[in-house]
Design an enzyme around this catalytic site. Structure first.
Site, PDB file in Angstrom:
ATOM      1  N   HIS A  11     -34.723 -88.457 -61.275  1.00  0.00           N
ATOM      2  CA  HIS A  11     -34.806 -89.753 -61.357  1.00  0.00           C
ATOM      3  C   HIS A  11     -35.286 -90.824 -61.937  1.00  0.00           C
ATOM      4  O   HIS A  11     -35.903 -91.528 -62.020  1.00  0.00           O
ATOM      5  CB  HIS A  11     -33.183 -90.553 -61.494  1.00  0.00           C
TER       6      HIS A  11
HETATM    7  C1  UD1 Z   1     -31.918 -96.509 -59.320  1.00  0.00           C
HETATM    8  C2  UD1 Z   1     -32.923 -97.112 -57.788  1.00  0.00           C
HETATM    9  C3  UD1 Z   1     -33.704 -96.422 -57.386  1.00  0.00           C
HETATM   10  C4  UD1 Z   1     -32.358 -95.040 -57.102  1.00  0.00           C
HETATM   11  C5  UD1 Z   1     -31.295 -94.363 -57.749  1.00  0.00           C
HETATM   12  C6  UD1 Z   1     -30.222 -93.693 -57.501  1.00  0.00           C
HETATM   13  C7  UD1 Z   1     -34.008 -99.401 -58.594  1.00  0.00           C
HETATM   14  C8  UD1 Z   1     -35.416-100.164 -58.577  1.00  0.00           C
HETATM   15  N1  UD1 Z   1     -34.006 -98.361 -58.452  1.00  0.00           N
HETATM   16  O1  UD1 Z   1     -32.275 -96.161 -60.386  1.00  0.00           O
HETATM   17  O2  UD1 Z   1     -34.098 -96.823 -56.115  1.00  0.00           O
HETATM   18  O3  UD1 Z   1     -32.739 -93.478 -55.906  1.00  0.00           O
HETATM   19  O4  UD1 Z   1     -30.700 -96.115 -58.461  1.00  0.00           O
HETATM   20  O5  UD1 Z   1     -29.724 -93.210 -58.321  1.00  0.00           O
HETATM   21  O6  UD1 Z   1     -33.106 -99.935 -57.872  1.00  0.00           O
HETATM   22  N2  UD1 Z   1     -27.863 -96.352 -66.290  1.00  0.00           N
HETATM   23  C9  UD1 Z   1     -26.366 -96.176 -66.780  1.00  0.00           C
HETATM   24  N3  UD1 Z   1     -25.525 -95.807 -66.130  1.00  0.00           N
HETATM   25  C10 UD1 Z   1     -25.297 -96.773 -64.761  1.00  0.00           C
HETATM   26  C11 UD1 Z   1     -27.036 -96.574 -64.547  1.00  0.00           C
HETATM   27  C12 UD1 Z   1     -28.266 -96.862 -65.366  1.00  0.00           C
HETATM   28  O7  UD1 Z   1     -26.646 -95.402 -68.121  1.00  0.00           O
HETATM   29  O8  UD1 Z   1     -23.912 -96.506 -64.716  1.00  0.00           O
HETATM   30  C13 UD1 Z   1     -28.942 -96.448 -66.886  1.00  0.00           C
HETATM   31  C14 UD1 Z   1     -29.822 -97.756 -67.960  1.00  0.00           C
HETATM   32  O9  UD1 Z   1     -29.962 -96.902 -68.795  1.00  0.00           O
HETATM   33  C15 UD1 Z   1     -29.973 -97.831 -66.868  1.00  0.00           C
HETATM   34  C16 UD1 Z   1     -31.159 -96.901 -66.325  1.00  0.00           C
HETATM   35  O10 UD1 Z   1     -30.137 -96.219 -65.990  1.00  0.00           O
HETATM   36  O11 UD1 Z   1     -31.747 -99.242 -67.470  1.00  0.00           O
HETATM   37  C17 UD1 Z   1     -31.476 -96.954 -65.004  1.00  0.00           C
HETATM   38  O12 UD1 Z   1     -30.767 -97.234 -64.381  1.00  0.00           O
HETATM   39  P1  UD1 Z   1     -31.572 -98.340 -62.714  1.00  0.00           P
HETATM   40  O13 UD1 Z   1     -30.456 -98.916 -61.766  1.00  0.00           O
HETATM   41  O14 UD1 Z   1     -32.150 -99.842 -63.285  1.00  0.00           O
HETATM   42  O15 UD1 Z   1     -31.690 -97.560 -62.033  1.00  0.00           O
HETATM   43  P2  UD1 Z   1     -31.788 -95.613 -61.692  1.00  0.00           P
HETATM   44  O16 UD1 Z   1     -33.135 -95.133 -61.722  1.00  0.00           O
HETATM   45  O17 UD1 Z   1     -30.851 -95.992 -61.418  1.00  0.00           O
HETATM   46  N1  UDP Z   2     -25.132 -86.913 -55.676  1.00  0.00           N
HETATM   47  C1  UDP Z   2     -24.347 -86.382 -55.848  1.00  0.00           C
HETATM   48  N2  UDP Z   2     -24.023 -86.577 -57.605  1.00  0.00           N
HETATM   49  C2  UDP Z   2     -25.674 -85.476 -57.885  1.00  0.00           C
HETATM   50  C3  UDP Z   2     -26.591 -85.935 -57.234  1.00  0.00           C
HETATM   51  C4  UDP Z   2     -26.888 -86.700 -56.822  1.00  0.00           C
HETATM   52  O1  UDP Z   2     -23.363 -87.104 -55.145  1.00  0.00           O
HETATM   53  O2  UDP Z   2     -25.604 -85.367 -59.231  1.00  0.00           O
HETATM   54  C5  UDP Z   2     -26.272 -87.540 -54.519  1.00  0.00           C
HETATM   55  C6  UDP Z   2     -26.113 -87.023 -53.151  1.00  0.00           C
HETATM   56  O3  UDP Z   2     -25.422 -85.885 -52.886  1.00  0.00           O
HETATM   57  C7  UDP Z   2     -26.919 -87.976 -52.409  1.00  0.00           C
HETATM   58  C8  UDP Z   2     -27.157 -89.274 -53.965  1.00  0.00           C
HETATM   59  O4  UDP Z   2     -26.462 -88.930 -54.588  1.00  0.00           O
HETATM   60  O5  UDP Z   2     -26.712 -88.094 -50.859  1.00  0.00           O
HETATM   61  C9  UDP Z   2     -28.511 -89.452 -53.770  1.00  0.00           C
HETATM   62  O6  UDP Z   2     -28.812 -89.980 -54.885  1.00  0.00           O
HETATM   63  P1  UDP Z   2     -30.041 -90.846 -55.830  1.00  0.00           P
HETATM   64  O7  UDP Z   2     -30.625 -89.628 -55.910  1.00  0.00           O
HETATM   65  O8  UDP Z   2     -29.271 -90.962 -57.550  1.00  0.00           O
HETATM   66  O9  UDP Z   2     -30.717 -91.773 -55.463  1.00  0.00           O
HETATM   67  P2  UDP Z   2     -31.872 -91.628 -54.076  1.00  0.00           P
HETATM   68  O10 UDP Z   2     -31.618 -90.995 -52.814  1.00  0.00           O
HETATM   69  O11 UDP Z   2     -33.253 -90.926 -54.302  1.00  0.00           O
HETATM   70  O12 UDP Z   2     -32.008 -93.035 -53.599  1.00  0.00           O
END
Ligand code: UD1
Ligand code: UDP
Length: 445
Positions: free
Chosen positions: A208
Site C-alpha cells: 500500500h
Molecule cells: C495511511 C498512512 C500510512 C499507513 C496506512 C495504513 C499517511 C500519510 N499514510 O496510508 O502511513 O501505513 O494508512 O493502512 O497517513 N481510502 C479508502 N477508504 C478508506 C481510507 C482510504 O478508500 O477508508 C482510499 C482513498 O482513496 C484514499 C487512499 O485510500 O485517498 C489513501 O488513504 P490515506 O489514509 O490517505 O493513506 P493510506 O494509503 O491509507
Molecule cells: N492487516 C489486517 N488485514 C489486512 C492487512 C493487514 O488486519 O488485510 C493488519 C496487519 O496485521 C498489521 C496492520 O494491519 O497489524 C498493518 O497495517 P498496514 O499495513 O495498513 O499499515 P502499516 O503498518 O504499514 O502502517
C-alpha cells in the site's frame, strides 16, 4: 483522577493502540477518551478492527476522511485542536507516523498539552517517505517518547531528545499479535473459506506504499513476481488496500493462469493473523507486518529499499528487495524451497519485546502524570548555556549503573554511552558502566 485521550484513525493505529487502551481501562483512576479521526473510514479498515479488538465506542469521530496531505492534515489539526480543548486531557496518546499522528502532534504542542508518542524513534532516513516527516515532527511535539527498541531510542537521542523523556518498552504490536493469534486460531474460518491446502505453500501479500502502488511500473514488478510464484504452484493471498485497488483496476490486473490466487478485500485482523500463522512467506511493504511476521516466525520479504525496522533485517527475519520482480522471485523461491534458508529466517529472539509493552506504557504514563509532566526539558532550557562533553569512565566509576551515576552527580545528564569499540548504547537506568567506556554528558558551564 487522570484523563487520557487516545487518538487513532487508521488500521495499524487501532491494532497497536488496542493494548494501550486495554491497559488504561484497568486503572480505576484513569478516564479514557477515545477519539477516532476517521482517516480510515471503510468498514474493512475501521469498524472491523474496533469490533475484533474489543475497543470501546469512540467518544468523538473527527470525520477527516481522505484527501491530499495538505487537506487531510489541516482537517486533522483543526479537529484535534477542537477535541483537545474541549476535553483538556492530562495526556494524549498517538501511535506511529500517519497524518493522524502529525495533526494530533501539532495540535497538542500548540495547545501546550502533553503528548505521548507510542512507537517513537523509528527512522528510515528516507525523507521522500511521508511517514518519515510525520515521525520526525511528532518527535518534536511529544513530551514522552515510548521507543520500541534501544535502536529507536538512540535515533531520538541523536535528534537531541533528552534520555529521561524516552522509555524503551517494546512494541505494542507484539502484545496485540500474540494475544489475538489465540483468538484467531479459535474463531477465524479464513483457511477453509479460501480452501487453503496444507500440502501447498502459502504466500501472503500486501502492498500500500505510494511508491509501490501509485506507480504503475513498480506495481507491475510486484504483481508479475507474485503471479510467477503462483505459476510455480504456490497458493497466493493478496489482501488489497483501497489505494492499491485503484491502480490494479487501472492496470487490468490478471492472474487467471494461477490455480490458487485469492485477491481479497482488506481482511479483518483475526483472518489476517490466521493466514500469517499458516503462511510460509509474507511479501509486504507494511511496517506492522514486518514486525508481526518476525513475531509469528513467518519469513518476510519487504518490497522496499529501506526500512525503519532494521531490527527485522539484523535478526535475519526480513530481506529488503525493493519493487523488483527478479529479486522477489529469486528470494521467494529460496525461502519456499530451501528449508535450511527459511528456518534461519525464523529467529527465536524478538527485538520488539515480550508482549507487555501496553501495560508498561500506561504505568509509566500514570507515574509521569502523578509527578507532573514537563513539556519542555528543564535541563536544556532552565540552565543555559549547555555544553556536551565526552568523559572516560574511570576506575572509580566502573560498575556504577546509570541510575547510580545520576544519583551521585545530579547536575549532569548522560545523553549517550560508547563502549570500547565506540558502539553507542542507550543510557538506560540499569546499564552498568565499564572502565574506559565513554559517556557523553550535558552540563552547564
Ligand atoms: C495511511 C498512512 C500510512 C499507513 C496506512 C495504513 C499517511 C500519510 N499514510 O496510508 O502511513 O501505513 O494508512 O493502512 O497517513 N481510502 C479508502 N477508504 C478508506 C481510507 C482510504 O478508500 O477508508 C482510499 C482513498 O482513496 C484514499 C487512499 O485510500 O485517498 C489513501 O488513504 P490515506 O489514509 O490517505 O493513506 P493510506 O494509503 O491509507
Ligand atoms: N492487516 C489486517 N488485514 C489486512 C492487512 C493487514 O488486519 O488485510 C493488519 C496487519 O496485521 C498489521 C496492520 O494491519 O497489524 C498493518 O497495517 P498496514 O499495513 O495498513 O499499515 P502499516 O503498518 O504499514 O502502517
Amino acid at each position: 483522577m487522570y484523563r487520557f485521550m487516545v487518538i487513532a484513525g487508521t488500521r495499524p493505529e487501532f491494532i497497536k493502540l488496542a493494548p494501550v487502551i486495554k491497559a488504561i481501562l484497568e486503572f480505576k483512576d484513569i478516564e479514557l477518551i477515545f477519539v477516532h479521526s476517521e482517516q480510515h473510514y471503510d468498514i474493512e479498515l475501521s469498524d472491523v478492527f474496533l469490533k475484533e479488538l474489543n475497543l470501546p465506542s469512540p467518544h468523538e469521530f473527527l470525520n477527516v476522511g481522505s484527501g491530499t496531505h495538505g487537506e487531510q492534515t489541516s482537517r486533522l489539526l483543526i479537529e484535534c485542536e477542537r477535541v483537545m480543548r474541549s476535553y483538556a486531557p492530562d495526556l494524549i496518546f498517538v501511535e506511529g507516523d500517519t497524518n493522524t499522528v502529525l495533526g494530533a502532534g501539532l495540535a497538542a504542542i500548540k495547545l501546550n498539552l502533553p503528548l505521548a508518542h507510542v512507537e517513537a524513534g523509528l527512522r528510515s532516513y528516507d525523507r521522500m517517505m511521508p511517514e518519515e516527516i510525520n515521525r520526525k515532527v511528532v518527535g518534536l511535539c511529544a513530551a514522552i517518547h515510548f521507543a520500541p527498541t534501544k535502536r529507536a531510542a538512540l535515533n531520538l537521542i541523536y535528534e537531541g531528545i533528552p534520555p529521561k523523556k524516552i522509555h524503551v518498552t517494546g512494541n505494542t504490536v507484539v502484545d496485540a499479535c500474540l494475544f489475538f493469534s489465540k483468538t484467531a486460531k479459535q474463531k477465524s474460518t479464513i483457511l477453509s473459506d479460501l480452501g487453503i491446502q496444507k500440502d501447498k505453500k502459502l504466500v501472503v501479500v500486501t502492498a500500500h506504499r505510494p511508491e509501490n502502488v501509485d506507480n504503475e511500473r513498480n506495481l507491475r514488478e510486484i504483481t508479475e513476481g507474485i503471479v510467477e510464484l503462483g505459476n510455480d504452484g504456490h497458493q497466493i493471498v493478496f489482501s488489497v488496500h483501497p489505494r492499491t485497488k485503484k491502480m490494479l483496476e487501472k492496470m487490468r490486473f490478471k492472474y487467471a493462469s494461477v490455480d490458487s490466487f485469492f485477491l481479497s478485500e482488506p481482511l479483518g485482523y483475526l483472518d489476517f493473523l490466521r493466514l500469517l500463522l499458516e503462511a510460509d512467506l509474507v511479501i509486504t511493504d507494511s511496517g506492522g507486518i514486518q514486525e508481526e511476521a518476525l513475531t509469528l516466525k513467518c519469513p518476510c520479504l519487504t518490497i522496499r529499499r529501506n526500512t525503519e525496522r532494521p531490527e527485522t533485517v539484523e535478526v535475519g527475519a526480513n530481506i529488503l528487495i525493493g519493487a523488483n520482480k527478479n529479486l522477489l522471485v529469486k528470494y521467494a523461491r529460496k525461502i519456499l524451497l530451501d528449508q535450511n534458508f527459511s528456518s534461519k529466517m525464523r529467529p527465536s529472539f524478538n527485538p520488539f519485546g515480550d508482549g507487555r509493552a501496553g501495560e508498561r506504557i500506561v504505568k509509566i504514563s500514570r507515574d509521569h502524570c502523578s509527578e507532573g509532566i514537563q513539556i519542555d526539558s528543564p535541563t536544556f532550557l532552565e540552565r543555559p548555556p549547555m555544553i556536551f562533553k565526552l568523559l572516560k569512565v574511570s576506575e572509580s566509576l566502573e560498575g556504577l549503573t546509570i541510575a547510580a551515576l545520576k544519583k551521585k552527580f545530579p547536575e549532569i545528564e548522560v545523553t549517550l554511552v560508547y563502549d570500547l569499540e565506540g558502539k553507542p548504547l542507550f543510557p538506560q537506568n540499569d546499564l552498568t558502566l565499564r572502565k574506559d567506556w565513554s559517556i557523553r554528558i550535558i552540563e552547564s558551564y
